[in-house]
Design a protein around this motif. Structure first.
Motif, PDB file in Angstrom:
ATOM      1  N   UNK A  77       0.692  -1.115   0.095  1.00 12.12           N
ATOM      2  CA  UNK A  77       0.072  -0.029  -0.106  1.00 12.12           C
ATOM      3  C   UNK A  77       0.762   1.382   0.137  1.00 12.12           C
ATOM      4  N   UNK A  78       0.430   2.460  -0.584  1.00 10.49           N
ATOM      5  CA  UNK A  78       0.930   3.607  -0.556  1.00 10.49           C
ATOM      6  C   UNK A  78      -0.089   4.663  -0.019  1.00 10.49           C
ATOM      7  N   UNK A  79       0.233   5.286   1.025  1.00  8.85           N
ATOM      8  CA  UNK A  79      -0.656   6.139   1.696  1.00  8.85           C
ATOM      9  C   UNK A  79      -0.127   7.447   1.768  1.00  8.85           C
ATOM     10  N   UNK A  80      -1.084   8.425   1.043  1.00  9.73           N
ATOM     11  CA  UNK A  80      -0.545   9.936   0.815  1.00  9.73           C
ATOM     12  C   UNK A  80      -1.469  10.649   1.945  1.00  9.73           C
ATOM     13  N   UNK A  81      -0.554  11.490   2.735  1.00 10.13           N
ATOM     14  CA  UNK A  81      -1.236  12.140   3.604  1.00 10.13           C
ATOM     15  C   UNK A  81      -0.960  13.865   3.328  1.00 10.13           C
ATOM     16  N   UNK A  82      -2.209  14.552   3.573  1.00 11.91           N
ATOM     17  CA  UNK A  82      -1.881  15.904   3.348  1.00 11.91           C
ATOM     18  C   UNK A  82      -1.095  16.353   4.662  1.00 11.91           C
ATOM     19  N   UNK A  83      -1.330  15.778   5.765  1.00 12.29           N
ATOM     20  CA  UNK A  83      -0.405  16.109   6.928  1.00 12.29           C
ATOM     21  C   UNK A  83       0.007  15.219   7.681  1.00 12.29           C
ATOM     22  N   UNK A  84       1.314  14.944   7.709  1.00  8.56           N
ATOM     23  CA  UNK A  84       1.851  13.858   8.528  1.00  8.56           C
ATOM     24  C   UNK A  84       1.683  13.783  10.001  1.00  8.56           C
ATOM     25  N   UNK A  85       0.977  14.877  10.612  1.00  9.32           N
ATOM     26  CA  UNK A  85       0.761  15.026  11.876  1.00  9.32           C
ATOM     27  C   UNK A  85      -0.635  13.946  12.115  1.00  9.32           C
ATOM     28  N   UNK A  86      -1.301  13.534  10.962  1.00 13.18           N
ATOM     29  CA  UNK A  86      -2.077  12.766  11.055  1.00 13.18           C
ATOM     30  C   UNK A  86      -2.119  10.987  10.956  1.00 13.18           C
ATOM     31  N   UNK A  87      -0.616  10.832  10.855  1.00  8.59           N
ATOM     32  CA  UNK A  87      -0.256   9.418  10.734  1.00  8.59           C
ATOM     33  C   UNK A  87      -0.777   8.488  11.742  1.00  8.59           C
ATOM     34  N   UNK A  89      -3.510   8.945  13.668  1.00  2.00           N
ATOM     35  CA  UNK A  89      -5.046   8.609  13.565  1.00  2.00           C
ATOM     36  C   UNK A  89      -5.118   7.608  12.223  1.00  2.00           C
ATOM     37  N   UNK A  90      -4.562   7.958  11.013  1.00  2.00           N
ATOM     38  CA  UNK A  90      -4.625   7.093   9.884  1.00  2.00           C
ATOM     39  C   UNK A  90      -4.245   5.606  10.381  1.00  2.00           C
ATOM     40  N   UNK A  91      -3.221   5.407  11.161  1.00  4.82           N
ATOM     41  CA  UNK A  91      -2.815   4.014  11.550  1.00  4.82           C
ATOM     42  C   UNK A  91      -3.869   3.275  12.278  1.00  4.82           C
ATOM     43  N   UNK A  92      -4.490   3.971  13.141  1.00  2.00           N
ATOM     44  CA  UNK A  92      -5.559   3.389  13.719  1.00  2.00           C
ATOM     45  C   UNK A  92      -6.592   2.782  13.244  1.00  2.00           C
ATOM     46  N   UNK A  93      -7.275   3.506  12.033  1.00  2.00           N
ATOM     47  CA  UNK A  93      -8.083   3.065  11.184  1.00  2.00           C
ATOM     48  C   UNK A  93      -7.429   2.036  10.403  1.00  2.00           C
ATOM     49  N   UNK A  94      -6.473   2.301   9.604  1.00  2.00           N
ATOM     50  CA  UNK A  94      -5.974   1.363   8.830  1.00  2.00           C
ATOM     51  C   UNK A  94      -5.609  -0.105   9.433  1.00  2.00           C
ATOM     52  N   UNK A  95      -5.264  -0.061  10.532  1.00  2.00           N
ATOM     53  CA  UNK A  95      -4.945  -1.530  11.357  1.00  2.00           C
ATOM     54  C   UNK A  95      -6.240  -2.215  11.461  1.00  2.00           C
ATOM     55  N   UNK A  96      -7.468  -1.533  11.031  1.00  2.00           N
ATOM     56  CA  UNK A  96      -8.704  -2.205  11.541  1.00  2.00           C
ATOM     57  C   UNK A  96      -9.112  -3.143   9.894  1.00  2.00           C
ATOM     58  N   UNK A  97      -8.204  -2.649   9.106  1.00  2.00           N
ATOM     59  CA  UNK A  97      -8.605  -3.511   7.702  1.00  2.00           C
ATOM     60  C   UNK A  97      -7.782  -4.514   7.245  1.00  2.00           C
ATOM     61  N   UNK A 106       4.256   2.207   2.393  1.00  2.00           N
ATOM     62  CA  UNK A 106       4.901   3.574   2.348  1.00  2.00           C
ATOM     63  C   UNK A 106       3.761   4.646   2.746  1.00  2.00           C
ATOM     64  N   UNK A 107       4.164   5.638   3.415  1.00  2.00           N
ATOM     65  CA  UNK A 107       3.294   6.659   3.808  1.00  2.00           C
ATOM     66  C   UNK A 107       4.198   8.090   3.828  1.00  2.00           C
ATOM     67  N   UNK A 121      -5.213   6.460  -0.740  1.00  2.00           N
ATOM     68  CA  UNK A 121      -4.453   5.188  -0.711  1.00  2.00           C
ATOM     69  C   UNK A 121      -4.782   4.418  -1.741  1.00  2.00           C
ATOM     70  N   UNK A 122      -3.375   4.019  -2.243  1.00  2.11           N
ATOM     71  CA  UNK A 122      -3.483   3.050  -3.473  1.00  2.11           C
ATOM     72  C   UNK A 122      -2.762   1.547  -3.197  1.00  2.11           C
ATOM     73  N   UNK A 123      -3.094   0.601  -3.783  1.00  4.30           N
ATOM     74  CA  UNK A 123      -2.704  -0.489  -3.377  1.00  4.30           C
ATOM     75  C   UNK A 123      -2.213  -1.553  -4.628  1.00  4.30           C
ATOM     76  N   UNK A 124      -1.363  -2.785  -4.343  1.00  9.56           N
ATOM     77  CA  UNK A 124      -1.056  -3.763  -5.220  1.00  9.56           C
ATOM     78  C   UNK A 124      -1.371  -4.887  -4.614  1.00  9.56           C
TER      79      UNK A 124
END
Length: 127
Positions: A77-87, A89-97, A106-107, A121-124
């Motif tokens: 996966x590649x995660x593109x964030x508008x603000x790395x300070x959200x890393x 928060x994104x991780x917490x949701x990401x982990x549920x999937x 990569x983030x 988010x894009x994936x292979x």
């Protein structure tokens, strides 16, 4: 090496392309998605980065399922964030999937995402 058929993958369960690209492309047992913003199929964004992360991953899931893949088939996966300070928060949701073994990831923080999104988010995936 023989040339394999290239399939364009599209589903109405995820937002349509907002430019000259496909939601995903499949060649053989490999599927690559375009980046999925955290908006619904109608083009509406939830307000928080957590909600947008969930929506982005639901969009990824819908695209995968339309091609006969599942989240367990994702290898990168590649995660593109508008603000790395959200890393976090994104991780917490990401982990549920995802479950172990987790896909490679990569983030990165980007200057701006299309339509003012907070995450993309894009994936292979491989079957």
């Amino acid at each position: 090496m023989t040339q394999q058929e290239r399939l364009t993958i599209a589903t109405s369960e995820a937002p349509g392309a907002i430019g000259p690209y496909s939601q995903a492309v499949q060649i053989g047992n490999v599927l690559i998605t375009s980046g999925q913003l955290g908006m619904n199929a109608a083009g509406e964004f939830p307000k928080t980065v957590e909600e947008q992360t969930e929506r982005s991953l639901l969009n990824v899931k819908a695209i995968l399922e339309s091609a006969g893949f599942g989240m367990e088939n994702i290898i990168k996966t590649t995660v593109f964030l508008q603000d790395m300070n959200d890393f976090q928060k994104v991780n917490e949701v990401y982990a549920t999937f995802f479950a172990e073994p987790y896909p490679a990831r990569s983030a990165v923080q980007v200057a701006k995402l299309p339509k003012g999104g907070l995450v993309e988010i894009e994936v292979i995936a491989v079957k």
